[in-house]
Design an enzyme around this catalytic site. Structure first.
Site, PDB file in Angstrom:
ATOM      1  N   ASP A   1       0.838  -1.201   0.000  1.00  0.00           N
ATOM      2  CA  ASP A   1       0.000   0.000   0.000  1.00  0.00           C
ATOM      3  C   ASP A   1       0.874   1.252   0.000  1.00  0.00           C
ATOM      4  O   ASP A   1       0.914   2.006   0.981  1.00  0.00           O
ATOM      5  CB  ASP A   1      -0.980  -0.044   1.177  1.00  0.00           C
ATOM      6  CG  ASP A   1      -2.015  -1.147   0.999  1.00  0.00           C
ATOM      7  OD1 ASP A   1      -2.373  -1.421  -0.165  1.00  0.00           O
ATOM      8  OD2 ASP A   1      -2.442  -1.744   1.992  1.00  0.00           O
TER       9      ASP A   1
ATOM     10  N   LYS B   1       0.718  -7.875  -2.892  1.00  0.00           N
ATOM     11  CA  LYS B   1      -0.615  -7.435  -3.301  1.00  0.00           C
ATOM     12  C   LYS B   1      -0.524  -5.990  -3.794  1.00  0.00           C
ATOM     13  O   LYS B   1      -0.045  -5.107  -3.060  1.00  0.00           O
ATOM     14  CB  LYS B   1      -1.586  -7.520  -2.119  1.00  0.00           C
ATOM     15  CG  LYS B   1      -2.981  -7.026  -2.471  1.00  0.00           C
ATOM     16  CD  LYS B   1      -3.974  -7.312  -1.360  1.00  0.00           C
ATOM     17  CE  LYS B   1      -4.176  -6.166  -0.404  1.00  0.00           C
ATOM     18  NZ  LYS B   1      -4.875  -5.004  -0.952  1.00  0.00           N
TER      19      LYS B   1
ATOM     20  N   ASP C   1      -5.247  -6.631  -6.761  1.00  0.00           N
ATOM     21  CA  ASP C   1      -6.482  -6.483  -5.978  1.00  0.00           C
ATOM     22  C   ASP C   1      -7.288  -5.296  -6.505  1.00  0.00           C
ATOM     23  O   ASP C   1      -7.295  -4.233  -5.891  1.00  0.00           O
ATOM     24  CB  ASP C   1      -6.063  -6.293  -4.503  1.00  0.00           C
ATOM     25  CG  ASP C   1      -7.223  -6.074  -3.558  1.00  0.00           C
ATOM     26  OD1 ASP C   1      -8.357  -6.451  -3.898  1.00  0.00           O
ATOM     27  OD2 ASP C   1      -6.979  -5.527  -2.458  1.00  0.00           O
TER      28      ASP C   1
ATOM     29  N   LYS D   1     -10.661  -5.670  -7.611  1.00  0.00           N
ATOM     30  CA  LYS D   1     -12.089  -5.892  -7.293  1.00  0.00           C
ATOM     31  C   LYS D   1     -13.011  -5.460  -8.429  1.00  0.00           C
ATOM     32  O   LYS D   1     -13.841  -4.554  -8.273  1.00  0.00           O
ATOM     33  CB  LYS D   1     -12.470  -5.153  -6.013  1.00  0.00           C
ATOM     34  CG  LYS D   1     -11.617  -5.513  -4.801  1.00  0.00           C
ATOM     35  CD  LYS D   1     -12.130  -4.823  -3.551  1.00  0.00           C
ATOM     36  CE  LYS D   1     -11.371  -5.180  -2.306  1.00  0.00           C
ATOM     37  NZ  LYS D   1     -10.027  -4.623  -2.193  1.00  0.00           N
TER      38      LYS D   1
ATOM     39  N   ASP E   1     -18.588  -5.146 -13.051  1.00  0.00           N
ATOM     40  CA  ASP E   1     -19.192  -4.449 -14.193  1.00  0.00           C
ATOM     41  C   ASP E   1     -20.013  -5.472 -14.959  1.00  0.00           C
ATOM     42  O   ASP E   1     -20.188  -6.602 -14.473  1.00  0.00           O
ATOM     43  CB  ASP E   1     -18.085  -3.823 -15.066  1.00  0.00           C
ATOM     44  CG  ASP E   1     -18.570  -2.598 -15.836  1.00  0.00           C
ATOM     45  OD1 ASP E   1     -19.721  -2.617 -16.319  1.00  0.00           O
ATOM     46  OD2 ASP E   1     -17.806  -1.624 -15.969  1.00  0.00           O
ATOM     47  N   ILE E   2     -20.507  -5.129 -16.147  1.00  0.00           N
ATOM     48  CA  ILE E   2     -21.284  -6.122 -16.892  1.00  0.00           C
ATOM     49  C   ILE E   2     -20.347  -7.247 -17.323  1.00  0.00           C
ATOM     50  O   ILE E   2     -19.137  -7.038 -17.494  1.00  0.00           O
ATOM     51  CB  ILE E   2     -22.042  -5.497 -18.098  1.00  0.00           C
ATOM     52  CG1 ILE E   2     -21.064  -4.869 -19.093  1.00  0.00           C
ATOM     53  CG2 ILE E   2     -23.089  -4.504 -17.627  1.00  0.00           C
ATOM     54  CD1 ILE E   2     -21.733  -4.465 -20.405  1.00  0.00           C
TER      55      ILE E   2
ATOM     56  N   THR F   1     -15.431  -5.915   4.522  1.00  0.00           N
ATOM     57  CA  THR F   1     -15.494  -5.907   5.990  1.00  0.00           C
ATOM     58  C   THR F   1     -15.837  -4.511   6.521  1.00  0.00           C
ATOM     59  O   THR F   1     -16.174  -4.355   7.685  1.00  0.00           O
ATOM     60  CB  THR F   1     -14.176  -6.402   6.619  1.00  0.00           C
ATOM     61  OG1 THR F   1     -13.099  -5.775   5.938  1.00  0.00           O
ATOM     62  CG2 THR F   1     -14.040  -7.900   6.530  1.00  0.00           C
TER      63      THR F   1
ATOM     64  N   ARG G   1       0.564  -2.962   6.814  1.00  0.00           N
ATOM     65  CA  ARG G   1       1.350  -2.052   7.662  1.00  0.00           C
ATOM     66  C   ARG G   1       2.281  -2.712   8.667  1.00  0.00           C
ATOM     67  O   ARG G   1       3.375  -2.180   8.905  1.00  0.00           O
ATOM     68  CB  ARG G   1       0.395  -1.057   8.345  1.00  0.00           C
ATOM     69  CG  ARG G   1      -0.147  -0.044   7.346  1.00  0.00           C
ATOM     70  CD  ARG G   1      -1.393   0.615   7.817  1.00  0.00           C
ATOM     71  NE  ARG G   1      -2.509  -0.331   7.868  1.00  0.00           N
ATOM     72  CZ  ARG G   1      -3.741  -0.002   8.244  1.00  0.00           C
ATOM     73  NH1 ARG G   1      -4.010   1.226   8.609  1.00  0.00           N
ATOM     74  NH2 ARG G   1      -4.693  -0.911   8.246  1.00  0.00           N
TER      75      ARG G   1
END
Ligand code: C5P
Length: 238
Positions: free
Chosen positions: A11, A34, A61, A63, A66-67, A124, A216
């Site tokens: 990240d 990731k 990642d 996510k 869509d169609i 989550t 982290r």
């Protein structure tokens, strides 16, 4: 097991930060990284190429939701990037997930391995109350997660992203090899940050998690290599 080493959430917001992080690790240490939206939408495919150039595995990642036809075409392109794992939202539906899988197969070069495809069930960050009011789903959040896991399995995907606490129910509703990749992991005594329900690597392993995602506690550690090794040991020795 090699395949199932902890997945490090990169990240960061720039290629420079990623490079300086990866350069800390010994060359022979093969990592599973990731790459999420934050990094991908700032640096694009170059960051995937960079991480792959170290010989590391990549979970992209993004996510997708869509169609079906659009997701299939996008997945074709994603497979060409040579990533190892990618995900969609199960809320996109069984047909969308099936098409995503077809797109990945079509984009995988001859003789290559299709990237694993997993689905997000309920984020989550979604509370049961929000699920009721925003999505008009009247069941409990656990029932909704298990339902989405069943849909994901029906569509032929490899698994889901889930809370470690949901692994047993998901495996029972699908099958034992159905991948459960679980974030929200903290080493014993580590800072929890904004994660609400956390588990240690060994606790997650014991309850059947297949992959853990840790950000982290490794990326912000004073010594990321030592932090990673400790997490890997706790995970592997469980
Ligand atoms: O830093 P930390 O270990 O909390 O990072 C966990 C990673 O997993 C982040 O990239 C976060 O976006 C992701 N994630 C999560 N919880 C989910 C799904 C993804 O923490 N339910």
């Amino acid at each position: 097991m090699f395949e199932k080493r902890p997945v490090i959430a990169l990240d960061f917001s720039s290629i420079e930060e990623v490079t300086s992080f990866l350069d800390k690790f010994p060359k022979e240490e093969s990592l599973y990284c990731k790459i999420g939206m934050e990094l991908f939408y700032q640096e694009g495919i170059e960051v995937v190429k960079l991480v792959k150039s170290y010989g590391h595995a990549v979970f992209l990642d993004l996510k997708l939701h869509d169609i079906p036809n659009t997701v299939k075409s996008a997945m074709r392109g994603i497979a060409k990037m040579g990533v190892d794992m990618v995900n969609v939202h199960a809320a996109g539906g069984v047909e969308m997930m099936q098409e995503a899988l077809i797109g990945l197969q079509e984009g995988t070069r001859a003789g290559g391995v299709r990237p694993k495809l997993i689905a997000v069930t309920q984020l989550t960050s979604t509370s049961e109350e929000a699920m009721h009011t925003d999505q008009l789903i009247p069941v409990s959040i656990t029932d909704s997660v298990v339902h989405y896991a069943k849909c994901t399995n029906l569509a032929g995907l490899d698994g889901v992203v889930s809370s470690a606490k949901e692994v047993a129910l998901i495996k029972e509703a699908t099958h034992k090899d159905f991948i459960c990749l679980t974030p929200g992991i903290r080493p014993k005594g580590g800072e929890v940050g904004d994660q609400k329900r956390v588990m240690t690597p060994s606790e997650a392993r014991k309850i059947g998690s297949d992959y853990i995602v840790v950000g982290r506690p490794i990326t912000q550690a004073e010594n990321p290599v030592v932090a990673y090794q400790k997490i890997k040991e706790d995970w592997s020795n469980a």
